[in-house]
Motif scaffolding. Structure first.
Motif, PDB file in Angstrom:
ATOM      1  N   PHE A  33       0.733  -1.229   0.052  1.00 46.86           N
ATOM      2  CA  PHE A  33      -0.066   0.057  -0.041  1.00 46.86           C
ATOM      3  C   PHE A  33       0.771   1.280  -0.081  1.00 46.86           C
ATOM      4  CE2 PHE A  33      -0.744  -0.819   4.864  1.00 46.86           C
ATOM      5  CZ  PHE A  33       0.235  -0.010   5.359  1.00 46.86           C
ATOM      6  N   VAL A  35       1.894   4.671   1.696  1.00 44.46           N
ATOM      7  CA  VAL A  35       1.889   5.240   3.103  1.00 44.46           C
ATOM      8  C   VAL A  35       1.725   6.571   3.112  1.00 44.46           C
ATOM      9  CG1 VAL A  35       3.546   5.199   5.084  1.00 44.46           C
ATOM     10  CG2 VAL A  35       3.561   3.238   3.414  1.00 44.46           C
ATOM     11  N   THR A  36       2.487   7.235   2.540  1.00 42.12           N
ATOM     12  CA  THR A  36       2.493   8.774   2.252  1.00 42.12           C
ATOM     13  C   THR A  36       2.285   9.209   0.942  1.00 42.12           C
ATOM     14  OG1 THR A  36       4.712   9.300   2.424  1.00 42.12           O
ATOM     15  CG2 THR A  36       3.904   9.096   4.501  1.00 42.12           C
ATOM     16  N   GLU A  38       3.199  12.668  -0.009  1.00 41.30           N
ATOM     17  CA  GLU A  38       4.405  13.676  -0.061  1.00 41.30           C
ATOM     18  C   GLU A  38       5.761  13.538   0.922  1.00 41.30           C
ATOM     19  OE1 GLU A  38       2.942  17.486  -0.467  1.00 41.30           O
ATOM     20  OE2 GLU A  38       1.709  17.135  -2.025  1.00 41.30           O
ATOM     21  N   PRO A  39       6.674  12.874   0.617  1.00 43.00           N
ATOM     22  CA  PRO A  39       6.971  12.115  -0.795  1.00 43.00           C
ATOM     23  C   PRO A  39       6.017  10.764  -0.984  1.00 43.00           C
ATOM     24  CG  PRO A  39       8.746  11.480   0.927  1.00 43.00           C
ATOM     25  CD  PRO A  39       7.788  12.505   1.585  1.00 43.00           C
ATOM     26  N   THR A  41       5.648   7.220  -0.533  1.00 40.74           N
ATOM     27  CA  THR A  41       6.282   6.058  -0.259  1.00 40.74           C
ATOM     28  C   THR A  41       5.353   5.118  -0.292  1.00 40.74           C
ATOM     29  OG1 THR A  41       5.501   6.800   1.960  1.00 40.74           O
ATOM     30  CG2 THR A  41       7.787   7.416   1.476  1.00 40.74           C
ATOM     31  N   GLN A 119      12.919   2.864   5.449  1.00 39.54           N
ATOM     32  CA  GLN A 119      12.452   2.391   6.627  1.00 39.54           C
ATOM     33  C   GLN A 119      12.407   0.978   6.589  1.00 39.54           C
ATOM     34  OE1 GLN A 119      10.917   5.034  10.092  1.00 39.54           O
ATOM     35  NE2 GLN A 119       9.560   5.802   8.151  1.00 39.54           N
ATOM     36  N   LEU A 121      10.422  -2.190   9.156  1.00 40.66           N
ATOM     37  CA  LEU A 121       9.911  -3.004  10.394  1.00 40.66           C
ATOM     38  C   LEU A 121       9.851  -4.372  10.637  1.00 40.66           C
ATOM     39  CD1 LEU A 121       8.605  -1.890  13.084  1.00 40.66           C
ATOM     40  CD2 LEU A 121       6.318  -1.764  11.933  1.00 40.66           C
ATOM     41  N   VAL A 130       9.437  -0.053   3.940  1.00 38.39           N
ATOM     42  CA  VAL A 130       8.942   1.188   3.301  1.00 38.39           C
ATOM     43  C   VAL A 130      10.036   1.763   2.275  1.00 38.39           C
ATOM     44  CG1 VAL A 130       8.155   3.378   3.788  1.00 38.39           C
ATOM     45  CG2 VAL A 130       7.607   1.611   5.593  1.00 38.39           C
TER      46      VAL A 130
ATOM     47  N   GLU B 120       4.762   0.219  15.672  1.00 41.18           N
ATOM     48  CA  GLU B 120       4.343   1.496  14.986  1.00 41.18           C
ATOM     49  C   GLU B 120       5.868   1.709  14.317  1.00 41.18           C
ATOM     50  OE1 GLU B 120       3.154   3.413  18.672  1.00 41.18           O
ATOM     51  OE2 GLU B 120       3.540   4.796  17.366  1.00 41.18           O
ATOM     52  N   LEU B 121       5.477   2.514  13.142  1.00 39.80           N
ATOM     53  CA  LEU B 121       6.462   2.809  12.416  1.00 39.80           C
ATOM     54  C   LEU B 121       6.318   4.521  11.924  1.00 39.80           C
ATOM     55  CD1 LEU B 121       9.429   2.239  11.154  1.00 39.80           C
ATOM     56  CD2 LEU B 121       8.305   1.276   9.170  1.00 39.80           C
ATOM     57  N   GLU B 122       7.194   5.246  12.407  1.00 41.79           N
ATOM     58  CA  GLU B 122       6.778   6.698  11.938  1.00 41.79           C
ATOM     59  C   GLU B 122       7.376   7.015  10.519  1.00 41.79           C
ATOM     60  OE1 GLU B 122       7.190  10.220  14.189  1.00 41.79           O
ATOM     61  OE2 GLU B 122       7.203   9.204  16.121  1.00 41.79           O
ATOM     62  N   CYS B 123       6.415   7.325   9.716  1.00 44.15           N
ATOM     63  CA  CYS B 123       6.792   7.581   8.294  1.00 44.15           C
ATOM     64  C   CYS B 123       6.398   8.892   7.775  1.00 44.15           C
ATOM     65  CB  CYS B 123       6.080   6.537   7.360  1.00 44.15           C
ATOM     66  SG  CYS B 123       6.468   4.728   7.670  1.00 44.15           S
ATOM     67  N   GLY B 124       7.068  10.082   8.214  1.00 41.52           N
ATOM     68  CA  GLY B 124       6.748  11.476   7.836  1.00 41.52           C
ATOM     69  C   GLY B 124       5.511  11.657   8.379  1.00 41.52           C
ATOM     70  N   SER B 125       4.440  11.982   7.341  1.00 38.21           N
ATOM     71  CA  SER B 125       3.177  12.589   7.707  1.00 38.21           C
ATOM     72  C   SER B 125       2.272  11.680   8.337  1.00 38.21           C
ATOM     73  CB  SER B 125       2.426  13.313   6.540  1.00 38.21           C
ATOM     74  OG  SER B 125       2.284  12.195   5.581  1.00 38.21           O
ATOM     75  N   HIS B 126       2.637  10.420   8.040  1.00 35.34           N
ATOM     76  CA  HIS B 126       1.871   9.183   8.487  1.00 35.34           C
ATOM     77  C   HIS B 126       2.471   8.315   9.584  1.00 35.34           C
ATOM     78  CE1 HIS B 126      -0.632  10.640   5.290  1.00 35.34           C
ATOM     79  NE2 HIS B 126      -1.400   9.822   5.390  1.00 35.34           N
ATOM     80  N   ILE B 128       2.499   4.010  10.434  1.00 33.49           N
ATOM     81  CA  ILE B 128       1.966   2.407  10.227  1.00 33.49           C
ATOM     82  C   ILE B 128       1.657   2.054  11.485  1.00 33.49           C
ATOM     83  CG2 ILE B 128       2.288   0.279   9.124  1.00 33.49           C
ATOM     84  CD1 ILE B 128       4.081   1.839   7.162  1.00 33.49           C
TER      85      ILE B 128
END
Lengths: 228, 228
Positions: A33, A35-36, A38-39, A41, A119, A121, A130, B120-126, B128
């Motif tokens: 899926f 994830v974001t 901008e940019p 991912t 990244q 996990l 990711v 959990e995984l921090e990915c910029g604006s979101h 997971i």
């Protein structure tokens, strides 16, 4: 608790490919899926025991080819049920090297994206990688294959290392004339035949040619058992 | 590089719900997949600015309701284009509390899963969130909504905080009689009308009742602009 709930999650069907030491490998995946935005991912869930996992972990790049609805079962079998440890999956396959250096499968693909891992996990048996998307393109106007279509229309199964793999429960009512591939779970149904291999509907399993092989994983007739 | 590639990724349409201090909230999501099968874990990508993110980060539980294909646009608008900071989305809604303590939306759901966050995984604006599934069930035999169906048949858009959000490029050729909702991107097309609100096909935007509102986000007529 009805496991049918899991089967109502919608997925596509993808080939995730990577590279290690100049060698290419790829595998079928459905857990992918965005994830974001901008940019841009994307995330994929890949089984640690798969060769593609080792390649991504090493090269930090991967591509995703979005498969067309009419992708042959033999192609899905090659990428989903055979290991790159035993087979060069890219032999005789239309592909090219992307901007990231990852190979991109073009055969039967309606689009592709390629990404650099930013990244990851670890999640038990699988790793979520990711990747930031470095390149992408659309390759045609055919409908993308959905997992629902693969299951219900094409009668496909999930390999054992798929996030969506389910152990088959023995059936209470047997259909004696259907045969199951013990390697990949494909069911030969004489009512359907195997049109992709030129076997018409109505042919009994016993009457299949001796050199007939499983259209999904390539197993021989001797690997099949009557459906329980 | 044709962005159409991103639109060929297959998704479902889900309501992801959580709880904080006895208050419920939920939001539309499409980025959800199964990560592992033993144990069953699922991942969702949730925008940090959304209230549901704060609830999951605090309570460490969430549920996913898998929406039916015939889910009304007004329902999707409530969960996708309105914030729980302004609206109690669970008011007048069929729901129940699950085993994890997370609320589960039952209206228009064909199945649900609920999970406890394990990673959990921090990915910029979101972020997971990966959750181990604690309970699940199937609720009906209707077809699940796919993102493709939502876009192409229902003419739905992604909210700005969705992983799949795309900035709209102005169109070169204008269709003067179509009007766009400046809040959610819904396009009123007089050729289609708005049957869910009782507006028949063929009615011009100018002839809509003064109290007509956007079927997706509830915006008034004054929030609409002619399509460029």
């Amino acid at each position: 608790m009805n496991r049918e709930a899991f089967r109502k999650i919608s997925y596509g069907l993808y080939v995730v490919s990577s590279i290690q030491d100049g060698k290419f490998n790829g595998q079928i995946a459905n857990s992918m899926f965005q994830v974001t935005s901008e940019p841009s991912t994307i995330a994929v869930s890949i089984a640690k025991e798969n060769l593609t996992h080792a390649y991504i972990a090493s090269s930090r790049v991967f591509s995703v080819s979005i498969l067309a609805e009419d992708t042959p079962m033999t192609f899905i079998g090659l990428f989903g049920f055979k290991s790159g440890r035993d087979t060069d999956k890219f032999k005789n396959l239309k592909h090219r090297i992307g901007k990231t250096g990852a190979p991109i499968v073009l055969d039967h693909a309606v689009a592709y994206l390629e990404a650099k891992v930013v990244q990851e996990l670890e999640c038990g048996s699988h790793t979520i990688f990711v990747g930031e998307v470095a390149d992408y393109d659309s390759l045609g106007n055919e409908a993308p294959m959905t997992y629902s279509y693969y299951h219900t229309v094409r009668k496909g199964k999930a390999p054992k290392t798929a996030p969506t793999y389910e152990r088959e429960e023995p059936r209470a009512t047997a259909a004696a004339s259907r045969y199951v591939c013990t390697l990949c779970g494909y069911v030969y149904d004489p009512a359907l035949g195997d049109p992709e291999s030129g076997v018409p509907a109505g042919r009994a399993f016993e009457d299949l040619p001796a050199d007939w092989t499983c259209p999904v994983c390539g197993a021989g007739k001797d690997q099949f058992e009557p459906e329980q």
